[in-house]
Design an enzyme around this catalytic site. Structure first.
Site, mmCIF file in Angstrom:
data_model
loop_
_atom_site.group_PDB
_atom_site.id
_atom_site.type_symbol
_atom_site.label_atom_id
_atom_site.label_comp_id
_atom_site.label_asym_id
_atom_site.label_seq_id
_atom_site.Cartn_x
_atom_site.Cartn_y
_atom_site.Cartn_z
ATOM 1 N N SER A 542 0.835 -1.221 0.000
ATOM 2 C CA SER A 542 0.000 0.000 0.000
ATOM 3 C C SER A 542 0.860 1.258 0.000
ATOM 4 O O SER A 542 0.614 2.179 0.766
ATOM 5 C CB SER A 542 -0.919 0.014 1.234
ATOM 6 N N VAL A 740 -4.782 3.201 1.440
ATOM 7 C CA VAL A 740 -6.126 2.624 1.412
ATOM 8 C C VAL A 740 -6.142 1.359 0.549
ATOM 9 O O VAL A 740 -7.165 0.735 0.363
ATOM 10 C CB VAL A 740 -7.145 3.689 0.922
ATOM 11 N N GLU A 742 -4.606 -1.960 0.694
ATOM 12 C CA GLU A 742 -4.817 -3.319 1.195
ATOM 13 C C GLU A 742 -5.843 -3.379 2.322
ATOM 14 O O GLU A 742 -6.423 -4.425 2.589
ATOM 15 C CB GLU A 742 -3.498 -3.889 1.719
#
Ligand SMILES: Cc1cc2nc3c(=O)[nH]c(=O)nc-3n(C[C@H](O)[C@H](O)[C@H](O)COP(=O)(O)OP(=O)(O)OC[C@H]3O[C@@H](n4cnc5c(N)ncnc54)[C@H](O)[C@@H]3O)c2cc1C
Lengths: 786, 290
Positions: A542, A740, A742
């Site tokens: 991420s 935002v 994973e």
């Protein structure tokens, strides 16, 4: 009015129009002059075997077959298709015991689908027919599919250096007692009034990205090896391929094709080695290797299944005194992410609650399953399934409310994050819990469901999670960006950050436009060309918005600095007196005294001499900004998920009624895409909890390696969903953003399990929770719902 | 493993039924009939080979769905599952068939898939097939020798086997006419919505008030073909539908089926839920009848 002009707006995705009109070029679409087709012969009959005979003669007789390559015809260098080896120092890699144990073709089949040899032919059809004519004889070897089978004495040893097939264990040298955490968990546990403990099984889930893997490679007229790859880490692919074939990186070029989804499946490399090896045998000719879905399934990595034991101790008032856990991951046939996943699985555990003491052991075991690797969440959903259920089991015994207890005991600002010593800089989990509870009407439903009757039973469940924005300091987080200012003041931002479909290019675009005060169409991204792009670790953890975004901001700061210096000359005032006002720079106290950035850029390139003064007009030189950015933090996001569901107690079927997904996002850069990530993540989390698992037959062959029998939630299955993004700008993220990517997958797993528990009073220790298991458990527990 | 490449075949596209049956008379086992292809092409990508494919695509006038209160529902061999779904007579008089079409596959598949193909494929998981078995249907087969009708309960003779001779073309399916108070219902259980059934069931009841005059009950995925459940049907005959009777029914159903473990579910589960499914379908069909 927002203080931003581009940030925070749901601007059109930069590739949306192209995608919906079918224009992007995926590797499978590429056709090149003189292209040949490769077909990899894979062992489908056995999960573990020795090749005792390999005969190409019949295949070579087929007209149109160009060459057939066996294990001896390609490089003998071994490699690791994962990426962990490139993300830690050699020293750490050595301590972790990381292995490069894969080869292009093998005579020792370690899992169904292992590559035996490759056929090159003038058409895909001929290549496939010839592949079927390759004669391979096997001697079957003992098959072992689980950690407990793997470690049994007498089981075949898959790697000589790894006793009992234990591929990895937290190394003693770094983690005394092969364990990490804090305090003395054994001692602390003695203080507990109640202890909950159990053994769980977490499932092998597949990423199911839409585009099956396809590659093209070609050695061009200059002897350069070109590879068209849809990998999510193009620079790692570049480095790995150069090293595998012992070539300077300058002689290897990676062309990134449009990526049709990744979710971890494209982390590191997949079939680039086979494809490049085939191309090197036919210099000048491009060779395309296109996989089938069933093939994609067994050659690319999955989530780590495994056995997960956990024990939690609490005081009567709910104080969590100790947590002990041990995850025995099933890494499959090759090392791949054998160290990374069991390591981080415990990191998410450590990052969640204020236990008095915690001890975690992470291990992984070889088996004859297809290799496991990175899948969105990277160990986090496994922990969520186990931890969140056990917490709720304890809370039931203690008669405490699951939301209130989590409000009281979750970690927050100033506490150690998932990586010890890196403290949480921001945390809005309490707010997430409060807003989520309100949205789903937690208190009301909890009370209502206590008195329900009938064969249909409802339940609500909550689960929380912490994740990360990039993997520093555990792994290297480095992105290089160059920004080139065109002579009209528009900008070209060059970075290797990939867009898997999640929209990272749109967000990176927004960040650059915002920083430079330009409109979206005055910025363009140059990506996907390993010659033009500097280093980037690739899309994982991420991190693309967070690390890539900060790298772009740094390069844009460099641009702004140069623009201001030039403006100071043009306007004849000190830089301190100037204000960067987007497309113009002006004197703070005399805004009339201004110059456009376009003019500065134009004069820098077209630096003519003024015929009257004989002096150059403005400062010379095209402006380039640069950053070689190493992440300074990992700003973990948090989130809470709430689920309401209904169980048909006569059939065991579970219907999800509503899912409220809250997320501590820092700042939302693109609301629609952030929501999309949460919804898409939920879909995969739901799958892990309820329907998805790769099953094997007794011989170790996958029985559901395609969408006919591997079932994901489709759009018509999805519950009503509400996404709540709680904003509180993080001090480190680009414009305050946290990740935002994973996160959305993780908490639905535990929330669903807990809602089932709330409805039935039964916990399920094996994911996925299928109707078959539910109905059986209802009968075994002698429950009678009427 | 499947393949992106189909085996070689010759595609024959007759323009009339007589031309089609002549071709079948000539090629016999060497030819396979291609309708929507949603089963056949999938099979060809796996391992099925046929030297000749005879397409029904250009056969005139076989895409009708006609309802007649006396003779029943006449479904041409080219009528698709989408057409079933769009047909008001089916929805009104044969709710079981409509419900099966409604959950069948996806819009794309429904648009291609024919009802005849579903019956001729004879998969024990066939949804429309299950509804047709409960509703009572006949398959009209034509060859150069003439036409014959086979009752659907006699049509599937075993796993992947049916009563069609290699020279015969299915041209029509006729569904029995409903009585004055006939109700029917269909239900299937799947892992996710877009899936093949792990178990499906269908019930047709001819009612007189709350008394069941006769019942036809079908269940799929519990044997080599979709099965009728004669003992359960008999329990209902001339009986008032009461909770006690339904409890008996629920106990009887599992004794009439022989499910196995497979990729979609387990024998144990199928046995456990079969009675519940039929019990609920009876309630639904009885309501629909009145
Ligand atoms: C993604 C997908 C989802 C599916 N979902 C479902 C589902 O939900 N429920 C379900 O029941 N099925 C489902 N199926 C299976 C399939 O769609 C159905 O069985 C469909 O009704 C077959 O019809 P068709 O016209 O495509 O037949 P085809 O594939 O063309 O033919 C099927 C068989 O019938 C024979 N045949 C066809 N027409 C005639 C004729 N006139 N005379 C003699 N023989 C004939 C063919 O030779 C072949 O053996 C699904 C299939 C796919 C690919």
């Amino acid at each position: 009015m927002s203080q931003f002009s581009v940030i925070g707006k749901s601007v059109p995705k930069v590739d949306a129009y192209e995608k919906v009109t079918g224009q992007p070029i995926y590797a499978a679409d590429l056709k090149m002059q003189g292209m040949l087709y490769g077909k990899i012969v894979r062992c489908m009959e056995f999960a573990h075997a020795k090749v005792i005979k390999l005969d190409f003669s019949e295949a070579l007789k087929i007209p149109g077959v160009v060459k057939v390559l066996g294990p001896e015809d390609v490089t003998q260098t071994t490699y690791n298709t994962g990426a962990c080896d490139e993300m830690v120092s050699d020293k750490v890699g050595h301590l972790l015991g990381d292995l490069k144990d894969q080869s292009i073709f093998t005579d020792h089949v370690r899992h169904q689908g292992d590559a035996i040899c490759g056929v090159i032919a003038i058409s895909e059809e001929i290549a496939e027919r010839a592949a079927a004519k390759v004669i391979v004889e096997y001697e079957p070897l003992q098959v072992f599919m689980t950690p407990s089978e793997a470690e049994k004495t007498g089981t075949h040893q898959l790697h000589p250096d790894k006793a009992n097939n234990m591929a990895f264990q937290l190394p003693e040298a770094m983690f005394p007692g092969n364990s990490y955490g804090w305090g003395d968990a054994d001692e602390a546990m003695k203080e507990a009034d109640i202890i909950v403990e159990d053994d769980f099984y977490v499932n092998k889930q597949k990423q199911c990205q839409m585009e099956p893997h396809a590659y093209i490679a070609q050695v061009d007229g200059r002897g350069r090896l070109n590879c068209w790859s849809s990998g999510q880490m193009p620079k790692i692919t570049h480095q790995k391929i150069a090293r595998l074939f012992n070539m300077p990186m300058s002689m290897v070029k990676i062309h990134s094709t449009t990526i049709g989804g990744g979710f971890g499946a494209r982390l590191g490399i997949i079939a680039e080695p086979e494809t490049c090896a085939l191309a090197m045998a036919v210099p000048g000719r491009p060779v395309k290797v296109q996989t089938l879905r069933e093939e994609d399934w067994i050659i690319s990595e999955s989530r780590h299944a495994g056995d997960y034991w956990m024990r939690l101790g609490f005081k009567k008032d709910g104080t969590p005194v100790a947590c002990q856990a041990r995850f025995k991951a099933n890494t499959g046939a090759y090392f791949t992410h054998a160290s990374g996943v069991p390591f981080t699985t415990g990191a998410w555990l450590s990052g969640m609650y204020k236990f008095g003491a915690l001890g975690y052991q992470g291990e992984s075991y070889f088996s004859n399953q297809a290799p496991a690797g990175a899948y969105r969440g990277y160990g986090n959903p496994q922990t969520n399934f186990v931890l969140e259920q056990l917490i709720d089991r304890a809370l039931t015994q203690l008669d405490l409310d699951p939301v209130q207890w989590r409000l009281n005991w979750h970690k927050g600002v100033g506490d150690d994050g998932w990586c010890f010593g890196v403290k949480y800089p921001s945390c809005q989990l309490s707010e997430c819990l409060k807003q989520g509870a309100e949205a789903i009407e937690w208190n009301k439903k909890l009370a209502e469901f206590k008195n329900q009757t009938g064969t249909k039973r409802r339940g609500v469940g909550v689960s929380v999670m912490n994740h990360t924005s990039g993997a520093m300091p555990m792994l290297l987080e480095h992105t290089v960006t160059t920004v080139m200012m065109n002579e009209d003041g528009s900008a070209v931002v060059a970075t290797a950050c990939s867009d898997l479909g999640q929209g990272s290019h749109t967000v990176l675009h927004q960040i650059a436009a915002e920083a430079l005060g330009l409109d979206m169409n005055e910025v363009t991204l140059k990506t996907g060309d390993s010659d033009a792009n500097g280093f980037d670790i690739g899309s994982h953890a991420s991190r693309t918005t967070y690390v890539g975004g900060n790298s772009i901001l740094e390069a844009c700061d460099d641009i702004k600095k140069q623009l201001l210096e030039r403006a100071s000359k043009h306007l004849d005032t000190a830089v301190e007196n100037l204000e960067f006002g987007g497309k113009t720079i002006f004197a703070k106290h005399n805004p009339e005294n201004s110059i456009t950035t376009a003019e500065i850029c134009r004069l820098g390139v077209y630096n003519y001499m003024d015929p009257e003064t004989g002096e150059p007009e403005g400062a010379p030189g095209q402006i380039f900004g640069f950053s070689s950015h190493f992440a300074k933090h990992n700003s973990p996001p948090f989130g809470a998920c709430f689920v309401e569901l209904e169980i048909d107690t006569e059939t065991g079927e579970i219907e999800l009624l509503e899912l409220v997904h809250t997320h501590d996002i820092g700042r939302t850069l693109h609301p629609a895409m952030a929501e999309g990530q949460m919804v898409g993540g939920a879909q995969q989390g739901i799958g892990m909890a309820l329907t998805e698992e790769i099953y094997y037959d007794e011989q170790g062959r996958a029985v559901n390696s395609s969408f006919t029998d591997y079932k994901m939630y489709g759009s018509s299955d999805m519950p009503k969903m509400k996404v709540i993004l709680v904003e509180d700008p993080d001090p480190h993220g680009p414009y305050g953003a946290k990740s935002v990517g994973e996160a959305g997958l993780t908490s639905p797993v535990g929330a669903i399990a807990n809602a089932v528990y709330n409805a039935l009073g039964i916990q399920f220790k094996e994911a996925p929770i299928t109707p078959e298991k539910v109905l059986k458990a209802i009968k075994e527990n002698g429950l009678n719902f009427a | 493993m499947s393949s992106r490449i189909l085996p070689n075949f010759d595609l024959l596209v007759p323009n009339s039924t007589s031309e089609a049956v002549n071709l079948l008379a000539h090629y016999q086992e060497r030819a396979a009939i291609l309708a929507g292809g949603t089963d056949l092409i999938v099979a060809m990508k796996m391992n099925y080979e046929s030297e000749i494919l005879i397409s029904v695509s250009e056969l005139d006038g076989l895409d009708y769905i006609d309802f007649d209160p006396n003779s029943g529902l006449h479904i041409g061999a080219k009528a698709t599952v989408s057409q079933i779904l769009d047909n008001a007579d089916v929805k009104q008089h044969y709710p079981a068939l409509w419900q099966a079409a409604n959950v069948f596959a996806t819009p794309q598949i429904r648009t291609a898939a024919t009802l005849a193909g579903n019956v001729l494929r004879g998969s024990p998981a066939g949804d429309c097939s299950c509804a047709l078995l409960a509703l009572g249907a006949r398959i009209v087969l034509q060859s150069t020798e003439g036409k014959r009708e086979v009752a659907i309960e006699d049509f599937w003779t075993g796993y992947n086997q049916n009563a069609r001779k290699p020279s015969e073309l299915a041209i029509e399916i006729i569904v029995d006419a409903p009585q004055s108070a006939t109700g029917s219902a269909f239900h299937r259980m799947t892992r996710v919505n877009e899936d093949l059934a792990k178990l499906n069931g269908s019930v047709r009841l001819d009612m007189d008030g709350n008394v069941c005059k006769s019942a036809r009950i079908a269940m799929g995925c519990v044997g080599p073909t979709t099965l009728r459940l004669p003992k359960t049907e008999k329990l209902l005959q001339n009986e008032e539908i009461t909770p006690e009777l339904l409890a008996h029914v629920a106990d009887m159903v599992p004794t009439e089926i022989s499910p196995i473990d497979d990729k979609r579910s387990t024998a144990e589960y199928r046995l456990m839920v079969s009675g519940v499914v039929i019990k609920r379908l009876i309630e639904q069909a009885a309501t629909a009848a009145n």
